[in-house]
Design an enzyme around this catalytic site. Structure first.
Site, mmCIF file in Angstrom:
data_model
loop_
_atom_site.group_PDB
_atom_site.id
_atom_site.type_symbol
_atom_site.label_atom_id
_atom_site.label_comp_id
_atom_site.label_asym_id
_atom_site.label_seq_id
_atom_site.Cartn_x
_atom_site.Cartn_y
_atom_site.Cartn_z
ATOM 1 N N ASN A 234 7.278 4.563 -12.247
ATOM 2 C CA ASN A 234 6.670 4.335 -10.498
ATOM 3 C C ASN A 234 6.306 3.502 -9.925
ATOM 4 O O ASN A 234 5.423 2.457 -9.566
ATOM 5 C CB ASN A 234 5.540 5.803 -10.383
ATOM 6 C CG ASN A 234 4.436 5.439 -11.192
ATOM 7 O OD1 ASN A 234 4.262 4.730 -12.045
ATOM 8 N ND2 ASN A 234 3.411 5.581 -10.417
ATOM 9 N N ASP B 11 6.883 10.566 -13.963
ATOM 10 C CA ASP B 11 5.490 10.479 -13.623
ATOM 11 C C ASP B 11 5.073 10.137 -12.320
ATOM 12 O O ASP B 11 5.647 9.112 -12.029
ATOM 13 C CB ASP B 11 4.600 9.417 -14.982
ATOM 14 C CG ASP B 11 3.210 9.582 -14.862
ATOM 15 O OD1 ASP B 11 3.595 10.860 -15.302
ATOM 16 O OD2 ASP B 11 2.647 8.718 -14.558
ATOM 17 N N ASP C 29 -4.015 7.025 -18.805
ATOM 18 C CA ASP C 29 -3.483 6.911 -17.277
ATOM 19 C C ASP C 29 -3.797 6.050 -16.804
ATOM 20 O O ASP C 29 -5.045 6.070 -14.967
ATOM 21 C CB ASP C 29 -3.602 8.435 -16.745
ATOM 22 C CG ASP C 29 -3.255 8.724 -15.935
ATOM 23 O OD1 ASP C 29 -2.136 8.278 -15.587
ATOM 24 O OD2 ASP C 29 -2.871 10.030 -15.119
ATOM 25 N N GLY D 200 -5.707 8.435 -9.029
ATOM 26 C CA GLY D 200 -6.073 7.305 -10.020
ATOM 27 C C GLY D 200 -6.947 7.145 -9.965
ATOM 28 O O GLY D 200 -8.140 6.638 -9.279
ATOM 29 N N ASN E 273 -4.783 13.006 -10.805
ATOM 30 C CA ASN E 273 -3.498 13.759 -10.802
ATOM 31 C C ASN E 273 -3.463 13.674 -11.575
ATOM 32 O O ASN E 273 -2.634 12.677 -12.385
ATOM 33 C CB ASN E 273 -2.618 13.188 -9.799
ATOM 34 C CG ASN E 273 -1.625 15.008 -9.270
ATOM 35 O OD1 ASN E 273 -1.884 15.732 -9.699
ATOM 36 N ND2 ASN E 273 -0.714 14.657 -9.350
ATOM 37 N N HIS F 111 5.651 14.834 -16.225
ATOM 38 C CA HIS F 111 4.003 14.816 -15.540
ATOM 39 C C HIS F 111 4.597 16.819 -14.888
ATOM 40 O O HIS F 111 5.383 16.597 -14.106
ATOM 41 C CB HIS F 111 4.474 14.503 -14.219
ATOM 42 C CG HIS F 111 3.550 14.030 -13.003
ATOM 43 N ND1 HIS F 111 1.668 13.243 -13.432
ATOM 44 C CD2 HIS F 111 2.856 14.729 -12.533
ATOM 45 C CE1 HIS F 111 1.585 13.588 -12.106
ATOM 46 N NE2 HIS F 111 2.134 14.786 -11.969
ATOM 47 N N ARG G 128 2.498 -1.413 -11.942
ATOM 48 C CA ARG G 128 2.771 -1.716 -11.302
ATOM 49 C C ARG G 128 3.213 -2.651 -10.258
ATOM 50 O O ARG G 128 3.314 -2.804 -9.629
ATOM 51 C CB ARG G 128 1.467 -1.639 -9.650
ATOM 52 C CG ARG G 128 -0.326 -0.516 -10.099
ATOM 53 C CD ARG G 128 -0.030 0.328 -9.583
ATOM 54 N NE ARG G 128 -0.850 1.506 -10.102
ATOM 55 C CZ ARG G 128 -0.863 2.804 -9.917
ATOM 56 N NH1 ARG G 128 0.254 3.717 -9.825
ATOM 57 N NH2 ARG G 128 -2.028 3.573 -10.219
#
Ligand SMILES: [Zn+2]
Length: 406
Positions: free
Chosen positions: A89, A146, A281, A300, A254, A173, A59
């Site tokens: 991401n 992803d 993940d 998540g 997901n 993904h 993150r």
């Protein structure tokens, strides 16, 4: 130098007792080592090379209220991982060198385990404009969008050719726009991306596969000889199914938890080698975000601190997976597929070691979580195989041998 007394290691698929002497590198592995060293009594813990998780979300930069590279790598160290691959991401997305440098500077400053960041396939993961692979290629092992599926196949195909040229893996993904969250959303995307991977010959790795049909398609391609096509499975798709969700946000991710039939297919894919690795993940969110009702909370769950015990308890202790395969799916295969520096428990190798407690069950609690996120469906469960000690380049970066968490 640190002398690890009374550890056990895996040799020829068996557990044997050994002492290990480490500096930055492994100096000696022997039946009985003594000397004037700092001594740690492992009391039968299982020593292995630090594990590798190729799918984590840290993150940062961008979303540091959820996790940071510091807290994420601390969670990795606790969980037994000394190498991780953070997903892109982020804000900014690492889609060119300038953006990637923002992330790499933080890694240099804060990471306590090895981090191999992903670049993106397309600019801003928007599925339109190709990211600058040539610029970032020297600094990454793989690229991915992803978090979102690739639905515009043109930039993907040309990026596959460039990735091949630079020997980068593309991690997918797989998810169609129309089929989002449904099983067919995954396997329709898998099928069409397999065709592109066959055509281009690019190293193509499917992330967090979760449906029977996806595994069938990947298995078939591998049987045809396409060794460039690989996949990972996530612990939650191996041990949880959709009947367990009951509106609990800590069971929302997901790809989502699937039917029992799909869960069994996921296990089968891991056992027969279609999936050559597990990846967590690890996807932390804030407690506020995860306390929203199920439909409104983000996807998540945490993964780093529970992956090894979940795999050990459910697959190794039960005899479904042997000790060699345990190390292959957590260490050797991720290294091979993603072209990472080799690690092994041999004299002269880098001293990146972990020590698992495989004799005692441990109750996993919210209080012990090191990650910034607390979103785990496993809180309150008991497992064998929790990591108790992590040594990175000969230095202790995590130590729970005193048993704070027993
Ligand atoms: Zn994903």
């Amino acid at each position: 130098m640190i002398l690890l007394k009374n550890g056990r290691i895996i040799e020829n698929n068996k557990i044997i007792k050994k002492d290990i002497l480490v500096d930055e590198k492994i100096i000696d592995i022997n039946d009985n080592i003594s000397g004037d060293y700092e001594v740690i009594d492992l009391n039968g813990k299982l020593v292995m090379p630090g594990c590798v998780d190729v799918h984590v979300h840290f993150r940062e930069p961008g979303f540091i209220n959820k996790e940071t590279i510091k807290t994420g790598t601390m969670a990795a160290a606790k969980g037994g991982f000394t190498a991780v691959m953070p997903m892109p991401n982020l804000n900014p997305y690492p889609d060119n060198l300038e953006h990637l440098n923002v992330e790499m500077d933080i890694i240099k400053r804060d990471a306590i385990v090895d981090c191999y960041p992903y670049g993106t396939v397309t600019v801003g993961e928007k599925d339109v404009e190709a990211s600058k692979i040539a610029e970032i290629a020297p600094y990454v092992k793989a690229i991915t969008d992803d978090g979102v599926g690739v639905n515009n196949l043109e930039p993907l195909e040309s990026q596959m050719l460039i990735a091949k040229k630079y020997n980068l893996v593309i991690a997918s993904h797989a998810e169609t726009l129309e089929g989002k969250y449904a099983p067919e959303g995954e396997y329709v995307a898998v099928r069409r991306e397999i065709e592109l991977a066959k055509k281009t010959g690019c190293k193509y790795h499917f992330c967090h596969m979760s449906t029977k049909e996806s595994f069938e398609a990947i298995r078939k391609a591998q049987k045809e000889g396409y060794t460039n096509i690989t996949c990972e499975v996530a612990p939650h798709h191996l041990v949880l199914n959709e009947e367990m969700i009951n509106g609990n946000p800590n069971f929302k991710m997901n790809p989502p938890l699937r039917s029992e039939e799909n869960r069994r297919a996921t296990v089968e894919a891991l056992l027969d080698g279609t999936a050559c690795m597990v990846a967590s993940d690890h996807a932390p969110h804030t407690e506020e975000e995860k306390s929203r009702e199920y439909d409104k909370c983000p996807n998540g769950i945490l993964g780093l601190e529970t992956m090894i015990p979940i795999i050990y308890t459910n697959f190794v202790k039960t005899g479904l997976i042997d000790l060699n395969r345990f190390q292959d799916i957590l260490i050797n295969n991720p290294i091979k597929v993603f072209n990472l520096p080799k690690r092994s428990l041999n004299v002269g190798e880098v001293a990146d070691l972990i020590a698992l407690d495989i004799d005692n069950e441990h109750l996993y609690t919210k209080e012990e979580i090191v990650s910034k996120g607390k979103n785990s469906p496993y809180i309150g469960n008991k497992y064998y195989g929790f990591n108790q000690l992590t040594i990175k380049n000969g230095k202790i970066i995590y130590n729970n041998l005193g048993g704070k968490h027993e």
